[in-house]
Design a protein around this motif. Structure first.
Motif, mmCIF file in Angstrom:
data_model
loop_
_atom_site.group_PDB
_atom_site.id
_atom_site.type_symbol
_atom_site.label_atom_id
_atom_site.label_comp_id
_atom_site.label_asym_id
_atom_site.label_seq_id
_atom_site.Cartn_x
_atom_site.Cartn_y
_atom_site.Cartn_z
ATOM 1 N N SER A 367 0.859 -1.187 0.000
ATOM 2 C CA SER A 367 0.000 0.000 0.000
ATOM 3 C C SER A 367 0.893 1.234 0.000
ATOM 4 O O SER A 367 2.112 1.134 0.152
ATOM 5 N N HIS A 368 0.270 2.403 -0.150
ATOM 6 C CA HIS A 368 0.964 3.695 -0.067
ATOM 7 C C HIS A 368 0.651 4.372 1.269
ATOM 8 O O HIS A 368 0.579 5.593 1.351
ATOM 9 N N TRP A 369 0.486 3.609 2.332
ATOM 10 C CA TRP A 369 -0.092 4.139 3.566
ATOM 11 C C TRP A 369 0.633 5.380 4.079
ATOM 12 O O TRP A 369 0.005 6.300 4.591
ATOM 13 N N GLU A 370 1.960 5.435 3.977
ATOM 14 C CA GLU A 370 2.710 6.614 4.425
ATOM 15 C C GLU A 370 3.465 7.274 3.281
ATOM 16 O O GLU A 370 4.426 8.016 3.508
ATOM 17 N N VAL A 371 3.049 7.006 2.051
ATOM 18 C CA VAL A 371 3.672 7.620 0.874
ATOM 19 C C VAL A 371 2.665 8.592 0.276
ATOM 20 O O VAL A 371 1.599 8.182 -0.209
ATOM 21 N N GLU A 372 2.973 9.893 0.324
ATOM 22 C CA GLU A 372 2.018 10.905 -0.135
ATOM 23 C C GLU A 372 1.879 10.917 -1.656
ATOM 24 O O GLU A 372 0.801 11.208 -2.183
ATOM 25 N N ASP A 373 2.957 10.606 -2.375
ATOM 26 C CA ASP A 373 2.930 10.614 -3.839
ATOM 27 C C ASP A 373 2.170 9.386 -4.326
ATOM 28 O O ASP A 373 2.650 8.253 -4.220
ATOM 29 N N GLY A 374 0.978 9.613 -4.871
ATOM 30 C CA GLY A 374 0.164 8.503 -5.347
ATOM 31 C C GLY A 374 0.255 8.272 -6.839
ATOM 32 O O GLY A 374 -0.586 7.563 -7.407
ATOM 33 N N SER A 375 1.277 8.823 -7.481
ATOM 34 C CA SER A 375 1.364 8.717 -8.939
ATOM 35 C C SER A 375 1.620 7.295 -9.425
ATOM 36 O O SER A 375 1.417 6.991 -10.601
ATOM 37 N N ASP A 376 2.083 6.407 -8.527
ATOM 38 C CA ASP A 376 2.334 5.028 -8.945
ATOM 39 C C ASP A 376 1.485 4.037 -8.151
ATOM 40 O O ASP A 376 1.894 2.904 -7.908
ATOM 41 N N LEU A 377 0.267 4.455 -7.789
ATOM 42 C CA LEU A 377 -0.618 3.576 -7.023
ATOM 43 C C LEU A 377 -0.897 2.268 -7.752
ATOM 44 O O LEU A 377 -1.102 1.221 -7.122
ATOM 45 N N GLU A 378 -0.907 2.314 -9.077
ATOM 46 C CA GLU A 378 -1.222 1.106 -9.840
ATOM 47 C C GLU A 378 -0.153 0.030 -9.690
ATOM 48 O O GLU A 378 -0.379 -1.136 -10.030
ATOM 49 N N SER A 379 1.013 0.404 -9.134
ATOM 50 C CA SER A 379 2.087 -0.585 -8.964
ATOM 51 C C SER A 379 1.904 -1.416 -7.697
ATOM 52 O O SER A 379 2.629 -2.397 -7.499
ATOM 53 N N ASP A 380 0.965 -1.045 -6.803
ATOM 54 C CA ASP A 380 0.742 -1.828 -5.584
ATOM 55 C C ASP A 380 0.244 -3.225 -5.938
ATOM 56 O O ASP A 380 -0.467 -3.416 -6.937
ATOM 57 N N ARG A 381 0.598 -4.202 -5.094
ATOM 58 C CA ARG A 381 0.114 -5.570 -5.260
ATOM 59 C C ARG A 381 -0.443 -6.044 -3.927
ATOM 60 O O ARG A 381 0.299 -6.149 -2.939
ATOM 61 N N TYR A 382 -1.752 -6.344 -3.905
ATOM 62 C CA TYR A 382 -2.419 -6.712 -2.654
ATOM 63 C C TYR A 382 -3.673 -7.496 -2.979
ATOM 64 O O TYR A 382 -4.416 -7.085 -3.864
ATOM 65 N N PRO A 383 -3.851 -8.679 -2.365
ATOM 66 C CA PRO A 383 -2.988 -9.347 -1.400
ATOM 67 C C PRO A 383 -1.700 -9.847 -2.045
ATOM 68 O O PRO A 383 -1.492 -9.659 -3.236
ATOM 69 N N ILE A 384 -0.887 -10.535 -1.234
ATOM 70 C CA ILE A 384 0.460 -10.828 -1.683
ATOM 71 C C ILE A 384 0.492 -11.879 -2.783
ATOM 72 O O ILE A 384 1.441 -11.908 -3.582
ATOM 73 N N ASP A 385 -0.526 -12.724 -2.888
ATOM 74 C CA ASP A 385 -0.465 -13.749 -3.930
ATOM 75 C C ASP A 385 -0.546 -13.146 -5.326
ATOM 76 O O ASP A 385 -0.113 -13.764 -6.305
ATOM 77 N N THR A 386 -1.067 -11.912 -5.459
ATOM 78 C CA THR A 386 -1.029 -11.253 -6.761
ATOM 79 C C THR A 386 0.395 -10.926 -7.165
ATOM 80 O O THR A 386 0.735 -10.965 -8.348
ATOM 81 N N LEU A 387 1.243 -10.628 -6.165
ATOM 82 C CA LEU A 387 2.662 -10.392 -6.442
ATOM 83 C C LEU A 387 3.340 -11.692 -6.847
ATOM 84 O O LEU A 387 4.163 -11.725 -7.774
ATOM 85 N N TRP A 388 3.002 -12.800 -6.141
ATOM 86 C CA TRP A 388 3.598 -14.092 -6.497
ATOM 87 C C TRP A 388 3.245 -14.474 -7.944
ATOM 88 O O TRP A 388 4.118 -14.913 -8.706
ATOM 89 N N GLN A 389 1.985 -14.317 -8.313
ATOM 90 C CA GLN A 389 1.552 -14.708 -9.655
ATOM 91 C C GLN A 389 2.321 -13.933 -10.722
ATOM 92 O O GLN A 389 2.758 -14.506 -11.725
ATOM 93 N N GLU A 390 2.506 -12.653 -10.475
ATOM 94 C CA GLU A 390 3.207 -11.831 -11.455
ATOM 95 C C GLU A 390 4.681 -12.210 -11.535
ATOM 96 O O GLU A 390 5.256 -12.309 -12.626
ATOM 97 N N ALA A 391 5.326 -12.446 -10.367
ATOM 98 C CA ALA A 391 6.747 -12.795 -10.358
ATOM 99 C C ALA A 391 6.996 -14.117 -11.069
ATOM 100 O O ALA A 391 7.965 -14.258 -11.829
ATOM 101 N N VAL A 392 6.118 -15.093 -10.849
ATOM 102 C CA VAL A 392 6.278 -16.389 -11.516
ATOM 103 C C VAL A 392 6.044 -16.249 -13.009
ATOM 104 O O VAL A 392 6.791 -16.805 -13.830
ATOM 105 N N ALA A 393 5.014 -15.510 -13.393
ATOM 106 C CA ALA A 393 4.711 -15.336 -14.814
ATOM 107 C C ALA A 393 5.856 -14.646 -15.548
ATOM 108 O O ALA A 393 6.163 -14.968 -16.706
ATOM 109 N N GLN A 394 6.513 -13.704 -14.863
ATOM 110 C CA GLN A 394 7.625 -12.968 -15.477
ATOM 111 C C GLN A 394 8.964 -13.679 -15.306
ATOM 112 O O GLN A 394 9.992 -13.165 -15.741
ATOM 113 N N LYS A 395 8.938 -14.836 -14.652
ATOM 114 C CA LYS A 395 10.163 -15.608 -14.372
ATOM 115 C C LYS A 395 11.197 -14.746 -13.658
ATOM 116 O O LYS A 395 12.396 -14.818 -13.917
#
Length: 730
Positions: A367-395
């Protein structure tokens, strides 16, 4: 900023000279009121970082330490209070000076005296770890609205290491005959900080088969307590130790195993690392450069990583981290992994430490909980299994390590493709329950440890003093991961961790090798006969326990301290565990051990970590104790007569047992919580050995796949856990 910073006032500190860590002194902070003045009900706050064990202020005991007072030159009164959660993480704790019965004009002054000695108090204790700029962050609310603005240039002081208290000698754990290596020496103060005060000569005493290029080293104050001797050579195979002495201190190196050959997997070189810690960019202290320099130059690490909480990492902060990692990383000398801590709430993943092989990894925050700059909000991954899926897909080459800190990792989200190891120990405590949880889910994982250091001391993280429950404090020494690899590179260490060729310790360089034939810890093998394990331990303090586990079942307790003859009876009482898995896990053990029908001749402490822990009273009928555990072990050894009955009493558990009934086999008394228990057994009056070799042969070959691993406990409380060998019946 809706106001001109120059209108807010100014603050100055006296004295502003370097402060010795943990020392008692007095400081005067003077705030000069700015253009707006301060209205009745307005206030200034002086905030400090969450990570500090600076003594808490008190306002009504002028003869005791920590006494703080306030004065003003203006036509009003000022009241002091302390609020541990007044401001925003990581600056929550604050001293609050509130104006009342009047108001202050521009140019009036408020003076706060920390550790006021004018009525006889001894002063105030500074924090126990160094910091290049400990900041008294001054903020002002001139109108009493609850909205605070930072005063420009808040005062800061440098905190430095204190006077010599321990001498450390650090060597490689594995060398070859006649191959020169570097010997590292470190002089630390009573809080574990390299001593900025030490200057003198340290003499060296090698054992047989060790050749030193010099018999002594001269330390100057500019060396900040660390020195290196190049060109040490060992000529004979075996386990060796090098001793040093100076300034009334003595030290002995970690065990150095000299092997005639390191080509076989069972004799691979060992590299030592602390992969986990953070700095002032997030909730810790210091800069990334200071952090990495300390890890290499003072802690003598072979590898490390930076792991700040993701929801505090700004774009600029992430760029600083990656640039610092690039500058400090050096294959063959000091390996640094870029990464961060994915820090979502436990129901959606919890804390996972992400270590990357590449130099330019992406930052996918929870999350961006303490990051005021929200210009890259789309880069967040939540819950964590969405990050796992992307990392595996991208090898993507990513090592994700479940961690326990305030939050804990949710193992329901563990992906074995990315998480070959779990963290069983850190600065926050010992988490053997993670092992049980992983095995219950059928995961094949190895064991690692780190510090999660917040004090800019990766690889040398000593416990801090407890300030208050809401502030970060650390109960135990930070841990180490030992890796078996002949390739001293980022790739070599990364691959070894994925093969589970590693083990965890609580911060001591314990030598531990576990093999089954040609296979070492971490391997998965299929066999048709009961397994035979070869175990080699080189301890840094006398051994207390060497245990073999099959899954979570203790199947062999090696007789390292089993009494061999009758005579004086020694009884060992060890308590451990945590209250809960999440924040607030610490257990306080305050109680007594009493006798009836006999008497206690002597009592010895085992593994107490903090200065305030220990035996508080002893008589021939009673021992009173106080300690805290965060999963780690504390305890006592009693020299007690056979005709006594021991009664153990503390808020969590009460029991009694006749001394005559206590044997080598443990009596275990549950004490609630998570793994909370007291273990009672007989032990030898002789100290345990420093070296121990044993072959363990399982009595039968069990169906299915089973993890076999070894747990080591020393008398000083330091521990080691081998990664399992996963053995499957053919």
């Amino acid at each position: 900023m809706a106001v001109n910073p120059g209108d807010l006032g100014s603050a100055a500190l006296s004295p502003n000279t370097p402060v010795t860590a943990g020392s008692m002194s007095s400081w005067r902070l003077t705030f000069t009121v700015g253009k707006h003045g301060i209205d009745d009900g307005g206030s200034i706050i002086v905030a400090r970082r969450d990570v500090s064990d600076w003594e808490l202020p008190q306002f009504d005991r002028p003869l005791e330490s920590g006494y703080v007072t306030v004065e003003t030159t203006g036509s009003a009164n000022v009241r002091l209070t302390y609020d541990s959660e007044r401001y925003i993480r990581p600056w929550r704790a604050a001293l609050v000076a509130t104006v009342y019965d009047g108001s202050l004009a521009c140019g009036d002054q408020i003076t706060i005296t920390y550790g006021d000695t004018r009525q006889g108090a001894p002063g105030m204790r500074a924090q126990t770890f160094p910091e290049s700029a400990f900041t008294f962050r001054v903020l002002v609310d001139a109108f009493g609205t609850g909205w605070y603005y930072d005063v420009p240039n808040s005062p800061a002081v440098a905190i430095i290491g204190g006077y010599p208290n321990e001498l450390h000698v650090v060597a490689p754990s594995c060398v070859q005959p006649d191959h020169p290596f570097s010997l590292k020496l470190r002089v630390v103060d009573s809080w574990g900080n390299p001593s900025h005060q030490f200057a003198g000569i340290v003499s060296l005493s090698p054992c047989e088969g060790v050749c030193l290029p010099a018999e002594s080293l001269t330390f100057t104050s500019e060396m900040n307590g660390v020195a290196t001797l190049e060109g040490v050579v060992i000529t004979t195979p075996g386990v060796h130790r090098i001793e040093a002495a100076g300034a009334g201190l003595r030290g002995q190196s970690n065990p150095i195993q000299c092997l005639a050959s390191t080509h076989e997997s069972s004799s691979s070189p060992i590299l030592w690392g602390d992969l986990h810690g953070q700095t002032g960019i997030t909730i810790g202290t210091g800069t990334v450069d200071e952090y990495l320099t300390f890890g290499r130059r003072a802690a003598f690490l072979d590898f490390t990583g930076w792991q700040g909480n993701d929801f505090q990492i700004t774009k600029d902060g992430w760029a600083q981290v990656k640039e610092a990692v690039r500058r400090h990383h050096e294959d063959g000398a000091f390996v640094v992994f870029p990464g961060y801590e994915w820090s979502g709430l436990t129901p959606h993943g919890g804390d996972y430490n992400l270590h990357f092989l590449e130099d330019e990894p992406p930052l996918h925050r929870s999350s961006h909980w303490e990051v005021e700059d929200g210009s890259d909000l789309e880069s967040d991954r939540y819950p964590i299994d969405t990050l796992w899926q992307e990392a595996v897909a991208q090898k993507r080459e990513l090592l994700a390590v479940p961690h326990v800190g305030g939050r804990h990792a949710n193992l329901d989200f563990l992906d074995e493709r990315l998480s070959p190891v779990i963290e069983v120990h850190s600065h926050h405590g010992t988490f053997e329950w993670m092992i049980a949880d992983a095995f219950a889910r059928g995961y094949r994982v190895g064991f690692c440890a780190g510090s999660d250091d917040h004090t800019c001391r990766p690889g040398l993280s000593y416990p801090t003093l407890q300030a208050s429950r809401s502030l970060a404090s650390f109960d135990v020494y930070g841990g180490y991961t030992a890796v078996f690899t002949s390739e001293f590179t980022r790739r070599g260490i990364f691959d070894a961790l994925f093969r589970r060729h590693c083990y965890a310790t609580t911060g001591a360089r314990i030598l531990l090798r576990v093999s089954a034939g040609s296979h070492i810890m971490g391997d998965a093998i299929t066999v048709s006969e009961p397994p035979r394990l070869q175990i080699t331990v080189g301890a840094t303090a006398p051994l207390l326990e060497v245990e073999v586990y099959r899954g979570t079942e203790l199947i062999h307790r090696a007789p390292v301290r089993r009494p061999q003859t009758s005579g004086q009876r020694r009884v060992q009482l060890l308590w451990s565990g945590v209250r809960v898995r999440s924040r607030g896990k610490r257990v306080t053990w305050k109680g007594s051990i009493t006798t009836s029908g006999g008497h206690i001749r002597a009592a010895y402490t085992v593994a107490f970590d903090r200065p305030q822990d220990g035996i508080t009273r002893i008589s021939n009928q009673q021992v009173d104790f106080f300690s805290t555990t965060s999963g780690d072990i504390d305890g006592v050894i009693l020299d007690v007569s056979d005709d006594a009955t021991l009664r153990f009493h503390c808020p969590h558990v009460q029991f009694e047992t006749p001394v005559a009934s206590i044997g080598w086999e443990r009596q275990v008394f549950a004490a609630g919580g998570v793994n909370q228990r007291v273990e009672v057994s007989q032990t030898s009056a002789q100290p345990g050995p420093l070296e121990f070799d044993v072959e363990f042969i399982e009595n039968e070959l069990h169906d299915g796949t089973h993890p076999y691993w070894v747990r080591v406990v020393q008398e000083d409380g330091h521990m080691a856990w081998s990664s399992p060998i996963y053995i499957t019946k053919a």
